[in-house]
Design a protein around this motif. Structure first.
Motif, PDB file in Angstrom:
ATOM      1  N   MET A  90       0.827  -1.205   0.000  1.00 24.95           N
ATOM      2  CA  MET A  90       0.000   0.000   0.000  1.00 24.95           C
ATOM      3  C   MET A  90       0.866   1.263   0.000  1.00 24.95           C
ATOM      4  O   MET A  90       0.551   2.238  -0.702  1.00 24.95           O
ATOM      5  N   ASP A  91       1.992   1.243   0.733  1.00 26.50           N
ATOM      6  CA  ASP A  91       2.897   2.394   0.742  1.00 26.50           C
ATOM      7  C   ASP A  91       3.520   2.607  -0.632  1.00 26.50           C
ATOM      8  O   ASP A  91       3.625   3.746  -1.116  1.00 26.50           O
ATOM      9  N   LEU A  92       3.937   1.525  -1.280  1.00 23.47           N
ATOM     10  CA  LEU A  92       4.550   1.640  -2.610  1.00 23.47           C
ATOM     11  C   LEU A  92       3.544   2.125  -3.650  1.00 23.47           C
ATOM     12  O   LEU A  92       3.894   2.925  -4.538  1.00 23.47           O
ATOM     13  N   VAL A  93       2.311   1.658  -3.572  1.00 30.96           N
ATOM     14  CA  VAL A  93       1.274   2.124  -4.509  1.00 30.96           C
ATOM     15  C   VAL A  93       1.021   3.617  -4.302  1.00 30.96           C
ATOM     16  O   VAL A  93       0.875   4.378  -5.275  1.00 30.96           O
ATOM     17  N   ALA A  94       1.017   4.061  -3.046  1.00 31.67           N
ATOM     18  CA  ALA A  94       0.811   5.494  -2.765  1.00 31.67           C
ATOM     19  C   ALA A  94       1.975   6.315  -3.315  1.00 31.67           C
ATOM     20  O   ALA A  94       1.772   7.398  -3.891  1.00 31.67           O
ATOM     21  N   GLN A  95       3.223   5.829  -3.170  1.00 31.79           N
ATOM     22  CA  GLN A  95       4.387   6.541  -3.718  1.00 31.79           C
ATOM     23  C   GLN A  95       4.301   6.609  -5.243  1.00 31.79           C
ATOM     24  O   GLN A  95       4.614   7.638  -5.851  1.00 31.79           O
ATOM     25  N   LEU A  96       3.904   5.503  -5.862  1.00 33.78           N
ATOM     26  CA  LEU A  96       3.785   5.479  -7.325  1.00 33.78           C
ATOM     27  C   LEU A  96       2.707   6.455  -7.788  1.00 33.78           C
ATOM     28  O   LEU A  96       2.915   7.189  -8.778  1.00 33.78           O
ATOM     29  N   ASP A  97       1.600   6.506  -7.100  1.00 37.45           N
ATOM     30  CA  ASP A  97       0.541   7.449  -7.465  1.00 37.45           C
ATOM     31  C   ASP A  97       1.028   8.892  -7.324  1.00 37.45           C
ATOM     32  O   ASP A  97       0.719   9.754  -8.167  1.00 37.45           O
ATOM     33  N   ALA A  98       1.800   9.167  -6.281  1.00 37.75           N
ATOM     34  CA  ALA A  98       2.310  10.533  -6.082  1.00 37.75           C
ATOM     35  C   ALA A  98       3.306  10.901  -7.173  1.00 37.75           C
ATOM     36  O   ALA A  98       3.304  12.030  -7.679  1.00 37.75           O
ATOM     37  N   LYS A  99       4.170   9.976  -7.564  1.00 40.47           N
ATOM     38  CA  LYS A  99       5.194  10.284  -8.570  1.00 40.47           C
ATOM     39  C   LYS A  99       4.638  10.305  -9.982  1.00 40.47           C
ATOM     40  O   LYS A  99       5.269  10.860 -10.888  1.00 40.47           O
ATOM     41  N   SER A 100       3.481   9.694 -10.204  1.00 40.86           N
ATOM     42  CA  SER A 100       2.925   9.697 -11.555  1.00 40.86           C
ATOM     43  C   SER A 100       1.908  10.820 -11.765  1.00 40.86           C
ATOM     44  O   SER A 100       1.250  10.865 -12.798  1.00 40.86           O
ATOM     45  N   SER A 101       1.806  11.725 -10.833  1.00 39.35           N
ATOM     46  CA  SER A 101       0.918  12.879 -11.029  1.00 39.35           C
ATOM     47  C   SER A 101       1.551  13.800 -12.077  1.00 39.35           C
ATOM     48  O   SER A 101       2.766  13.833 -12.254  1.00 39.35           O
ATOM     49  N   PRO A 102       0.750  14.580 -12.818  1.00 40.06           N
ATOM     50  CA  PRO A 102       1.286  15.433 -13.883  1.00 40.06           C
ATOM     51  C   PRO A 102       2.322  16.447 -13.385  1.00 40.06           C
ATOM     52  O   PRO A 102       3.318  16.699 -14.064  1.00 40.06           O
ATOM     53  N   THR A 103       2.145  17.030 -12.233  1.00 40.99           N
ATOM     54  CA  THR A 103       3.114  18.017 -11.738  1.00 40.99           C
ATOM     55  C   THR A 103       4.452  17.361 -11.420  1.00 40.99           C
ATOM     56  O   THR A 103       5.511  17.920 -11.745  1.00 40.99           O
ATOM     57  N   GLN A 104       4.427  16.189 -10.805  1.00 41.04           N
ATOM     58  CA  GLN A 104       5.673  15.483 -10.487  1.00 41.04           C
ATOM     59  C   GLN A 104       6.385  15.029 -11.759  1.00 41.04           C
ATOM     60  O   GLN A 104       7.610  15.082 -11.841  1.00 41.04           O
ATOM     61  N   LEU A 105       5.611  14.568 -12.764  1.00 41.45           N
ATOM     62  CA  LEU A 105       6.227  14.152 -14.029  1.00 41.45           C
ATOM     63  C   LEU A 105       6.889  15.338 -14.729  1.00 41.45           C
ATOM     64  O   LEU A 105       7.986  15.211 -15.290  1.00 41.45           O
ATOM     65  N   ALA A 106       6.254  16.515 -14.711  1.00 36.96           N
ATOM     66  CA  ALA A 106       6.828  17.707 -15.350  1.00 36.96           C
ATOM     67  C   ALA A 106       8.109  18.125 -14.638  1.00 36.96           C
ATOM     68  O   ALA A 106       9.117  18.475 -15.286  1.00 36.96           O
ATOM     69  N   GLU A 107       8.135  18.075 -13.302  1.00 36.14           N
ATOM     70  CA  GLU A 107       9.356  18.423 -12.560  1.00 36.14           C
ATOM     71  C   GLU A 107      10.479  17.438 -12.848  1.00 36.14           C
ATOM     72  O   GLU A 107      11.638  17.835 -13.025  1.00 36.14           O
ATOM     73  N   ALA A 108      10.154  16.151 -12.924  1.00 34.08           N
ATOM     74  CA  ALA A 108      11.182  15.147 -13.213  1.00 34.08           C
ATOM     75  C   ALA A 108      11.721  15.332 -14.627  1.00 34.08           C
ATOM     76  O   ALA A 108      12.927  15.172 -14.869  1.00 34.08           O
ATOM     77  N   ALA A 109      10.882  15.709 -15.585  1.00 32.66           N
ATOM     78  CA  ALA A 109      11.331  15.925 -16.964  1.00 32.66           C
ATOM     79  C   ALA A 109      12.244  17.155 -17.037  1.00 32.66           C
ATOM     80  O   ALA A 109      13.270  17.124 -17.717  1.00 32.66           O
ATOM     81  N   ARG A 110      11.897  18.235 -16.367  1.00 35.87           N
ATOM     82  CA  ARG A 110      12.762  19.418 -16.348  1.00 35.87           C
ATOM     83  C   ARG A 110      14.098  19.106 -15.690  1.00 35.87           C
ATOM     84  O   ARG A 110      15.142  19.612 -16.131  1.00 35.87           O
ATOM     85  N   ALA A 111      14.105  18.262 -14.643  1.00 39.87           N
ATOM     86  CA  ALA A 111      15.361  17.895 -13.982  1.00 39.87           C
ATOM     87  C   ALA A 111      16.261  17.103 -14.928  1.00 39.87           C
ATOM     88  O   ALA A 111      17.482  17.173 -14.830  1.00 39.87           O
ATOM     89  N   LEU A 112      15.669  16.396 -15.862  1.00 40.14           N
ATOM     90  CA  LEU A 112      16.454  15.626 -16.835  1.00 40.14           C
ATOM     91  C   LEU A 112      16.846  16.469 -18.048  1.00 40.14           C
ATOM     92  O   LEU A 112      17.545  15.987 -18.929  1.00 40.14           O
TER      93      LEU A 112
END
Length: 139
Positions: A90-112
């Protein structure tokens, strides 16, 4: 001397009283009283056999009880581990849901070092034409 005159004297003499009739012999009984055997059997082998059966039953009950207790403890441990694994999932699913949100994906793409596309286009393979309005990315 001959035995003839003696035999004649026996049969020829008459008795003064009649000979009593003999009673008919009683029929032989079907059951007879039998004496006990001279040496009685010992009860020791029977008692030993009973004690062996009782001891075996007690030992089997002890072994079964020990095995059941061991399996119950193992089941308890596995149940606890299953609960921990469910919580981790359940903790891992919650982390995955948080990291796959559009804002988190955009920040990760800019960091790359990625930039946003201005327009999108599609290439049609059947005839090689480009559809949409693709534009180069600014960045």
């Amino acid at each position: 001397m001959s035995a003839l005159p003696l035999a004649a004297a026996r049969t020829g003499s008459a008795r003064a009283y009649p000979q009593p009739a003999r009673p008919a012999p009683a029929p032989r009984p079907r059951l007879r009283v039998v004496r006990a055997p001279a040496q009685s059997r010992s009860r020791v082998p029977f008692v030993l056999a009973c004690m062996a059966v009782l001891g075996g039953a007690l030992l089997a009950a002890l072994l079964l009880n020990t095995q059941v207790a061991s399996l119950a403890f193992e089941r308890y441990e596995l149940s606890n581990e299953l609960g921990r694994l469910r919580q981790d999932r359940m903790d891992l699913v919650a982390q995955l849901d948080a990291k796959s949100s559009p804002t988190q994906l955009a920040e990760a793409a800019r960091a790359l070092g990625m930039v946003e596309a201005n327009g999108t286009g599609w290439l049609r393979l059947a005839d090689g034409s480009v559809q949409g309005a693709p534009a180069p990315a600014a960045g």
